[in-house]
Design an enzyme around this catalytic site. Structure first.
Site, PDB file in Angstrom:
ATOM      1  N   ASP A  50       7.219  12.424  10.867  1.00  0.00           N
ATOM      2  CA  ASP A  50       5.919  12.399  10.179  1.00  0.00           C
ATOM      3  C   ASP A  50       4.798  12.283  11.224  1.00  0.00           C
ATOM      4  OD1 ASP A  50       6.454  11.317   6.972  1.00  0.00           O
ATOM      5  OD2 ASP A  50       8.043  11.004   8.425  1.00  0.00           O
ATOM      6  N   THR A 121       9.447  12.183   2.562  1.00  0.00           N
ATOM      7  CA  THR A 121       9.989  11.376   3.662  1.00  0.00           C
ATOM      8  C   THR A 121      11.239  10.588   3.238  1.00  0.00           C
ATOM      9  OG1 THR A 121       7.831  11.216   4.697  1.00  0.00           O
ATOM     10  CG2 THR A 121       9.439   9.568   5.351  1.00  0.00           C
ATOM     11  N   LYS A 221       8.596  19.962  -5.750  1.00  0.00           N
ATOM     12  CA  LYS A 221       8.559  20.085  -7.208  1.00  0.00           C
ATOM     13  C   LYS A 221       7.696  21.270  -7.637  1.00  0.00           C
ATOM     14  CE  LYS A 221       8.205  15.430  -7.794  1.00  0.00           C
ATOM     15  NZ  LYS A 221       9.114  14.874  -6.776  1.00  0.00           N
TER      16      LYS A 221
HETATM   17  N1  LIG Z   1       4.633   4.970  -4.466  1.00  0.00           N
HETATM   18  C1  LIG Z   1       4.468   5.854  -3.496  1.00  0.00           C
HETATM   19  N2  LIG Z   1       4.191   5.450  -2.240  1.00  0.00           N
HETATM   20  C2  LIG Z   1       4.016   6.336  -1.253  1.00  0.00           C
HETATM   21  N3  LIG Z   1       4.080   7.671  -1.408  1.00  0.00           N
HETATM   22  C3  LIG Z   1       4.335   8.124  -2.627  1.00  0.00           C
HETATM   23  C4  LIG Z   1       4.543   7.248  -3.728  1.00  0.00           C
HETATM   24  N4  LIG Z   1       4.813   8.003  -4.804  1.00  0.00           N
HETATM   25  C5  LIG Z   1       4.755   9.271  -4.380  1.00  0.00           C
HETATM   26  N5  LIG Z   1       4.451   9.355  -3.072  1.00  0.00           N
HETATM   27  C6  LIG Z   1       4.273  10.568  -2.261  1.00  0.00           C
HETATM   28  O1  LIG Z   1       4.266  11.656  -3.164  1.00  0.00           O
HETATM   29  C7  LIG Z   1       5.399  12.490  -2.921  1.00  0.00           C
HETATM   30  C8  LIG Z   1       5.958  12.926  -4.249  1.00  0.00           C
HETATM   31  O2  LIG Z   1       6.503  11.816  -4.913  1.00  0.00           O
HETATM   32  P1  LIG Z   1       7.995  11.817  -5.417  1.00  0.00           P
HETATM   33  O3  LIG Z   1       8.871  12.414  -4.367  1.00  0.00           O
HETATM   34  O4  LIG Z   1       8.271  10.389  -5.717  1.00  0.00           O
HETATM   35  O5  LIG Z   1       7.933  12.671  -6.636  1.00  0.00           O
HETATM   36  C9  LIG Z   1       6.359  11.627  -2.144  1.00  0.00           C
HETATM   37  O6  LIG Z   1       7.236  12.421  -1.403  1.00  0.00           O
HETATM   38  C10 LIG Z   1       5.420  10.808  -1.289  1.00  0.00           C
HETATM   39  O7  LIG Z   1       4.928  11.617  -0.232  1.00  0.00           O
HETATM   40  P2  LIG Z   1       5.492  11.432   1.294  1.00  0.00           P
HETATM   41  O8  LIG Z   1       6.943  11.690   1.250  1.00  0.00           O
HETATM   42  O9  LIG Z   1       4.720  12.471   2.003  1.00  0.00           O
HETATM   43  O10 LIG Z   1       5.127  10.045   1.681  1.00  0.00           O
HETATM   44 MG   LIG Z   2       4.456   9.113   3.106  1.00  0.00          MG
HETATM   45 MG   LIG Z   3       4.154  12.692   3.933  1.00  0.00          MG
END
Ligand SMILES: Nc1ncnc2c1ncn2[C@@H]1O[C@H](COP(=O)(O)O)[C@@H](O)[C@H]1OP(=O)(O)O
Ligand SMILES: [Mg+2]
Ligand SMILES: [Mg+2]
Ligand SMILES: [Mg+2]
Length: 306
Positions: A50, A121, A221
């Site tokens: 990242d 991530t 998604k």
């Molecule tokens: N509670 C959370 N805290 C931090 N990041 C979140 C959270 N919910 C969603 N995200 C971010 O939104 C993206 C989509 O959510 P999900 O995968 O849960 O559907 C995650 O991959 C994450 O991005 P990232 O991976 O870039 O940190």
């Molecule tokens: Mg993140």
């Molecule tokens: Mg990210």
């Protein structure tokens, strides 16, 4: 070569090789096998990939487009990073496109680029590599108008030269994938696999879908919507941020879909906005279906996110 090309096309054509290179950085970190994970919050991780991908994208874009505002998920880590890559590459196929009239005269200070160097991530750390995307979203004033979604591990189980890059521009279209027809006899939703809550599940239940696909990443998604695999992406929770939705929203809209919060309001991508997507996400592959899903979500769920 690019003198007479409108800025918005030049920027997208530059974001594509930059996103591809960020994907290689992500693959290299995984190959080395040491992710150096930092926990930023509850269910909120950051890896070496990242950090390095963020620095690479931010430095590359700001060198080439000095007056554009760049807002990235991992901007504030303060580490030194050496960019050995001359960022004067352009994706030729973008430069050849006809720019929509309303975007021809956009200048740098009207643009904010929202960067998620590694979306998904949690899934990356768990080896669910196809869920990972690099997201570069381009907003003009407060509207998401263009996006690049690079999926570095697309097809990695079948071939060595894995990866693909999808992009879109409002008023022009979306490119880099095969848009299949959605199934017409059943309703398929996609939602989070790593950030579920009681409310997230309540929202899913209220739609009474035939199938729910739980995968990581906002980018991943929205790819399911673009490819005709799922009808709607429903996430009734705070947690995602503007860098998660800017590129997906723009590409989806260019493809005929729609992404809003769960009350049907657009998020602002203005550089001064609060970057939290407090009111969740409701996205549909077809914009004409969006209202139906909106009406299926109870007011009590909408109110509790406000
Ligand atoms: N509670 C959370 N805290 C931090 N990041 C979140 C959270 N919910 C969603 N995200 C971010 O939104 C993206 C989509 O959510 P999900 O995968 O849960 O559907 C995650 O991959 C994450 O991005 P990232 O991976 O870039 O940190
Ligand atoms: Mg993140
Ligand atoms: Mg990210
Ligand atoms: Mg993300």
């Amino acid at each position: 070569m690019t003198q007479n090309v409108p800025l918005i096309l030049k920027l997208i054509s530059s974001c594509i090789p930059i996103a591809n290179r960020a994907g290689k950085i992500i693959q290299d970190v995984m190959k080395k096998g040491e992710l150096h994970i930092v926990e930023k919050g509850v269910q909120d991780f950051q890896t070496e990939a990242d950090r390095l991908a963020q620095q690479f994208i931010s430095i590359s874009l700001s060198r080439q487009f000095p007056c554009i505002t760049i807002i990235g998920e991992e901007d504030d880590n303060g580490e030194e990073f050496h960019v050995d890559f001359e960022t004067n590459e352009y994706d030729q196929s973008v430069l050849e496109k006809k720019c929509p009239d309303e975007l021809k005269d956009i200048v740098e200070n009207q643009i904010t680029v929202w960067v998620d160097p590694l979306d998904g991530t949690s899934e990356y750390t768990q080896g669910l590599l196809e869920h990972v995307t690099v997201l570069i979203g381009i907003a003009v004033n407060k509207k998401a108008v263009a996006g690049v979604i690079h999926q570095p591990y697309y097809g990695y189980k079948e071939r060595n030269d894995c990866g693909r890059t999808i992009w879109g521009l409002s008023g022009l279209g979306s490119f880099g994938y095969i848009p299949n027809d959605l199934p017409s006899d059943r309703c398929i939703l996609t939602t989070t696999r790593s950030h579920s809550t009681g409310l997230v599940q309540e929202a899913i239940d209220s739609i009474k879908a035939d199938e729910v696909i739980r995968v990581g990443g906002a980018g991943h998604k929205v790819l399911l919507l673009l490819e005709g695999i799922a009808h709607a992406y429903v996430f009734a929770s705070k947690g995602s941020k503007r860098w998660d939705t800017c590129a997906p929203e723009a590409v989806l809209q260019a493809a005929g879909g729609l992404l809003t919060d769960i009350s049907g309001n657009f998020y602002s991508y203005d550089k001064n906005t609060n970057y939290q997507n407090t009111n969740g996400v409701l996205a549909t592959a077809k914009k004409e279906d969006h209202c139906r899903y909106l009406n299926l979500l109870p007011d009590s769920i909408k109110q509790s996110l406000k």
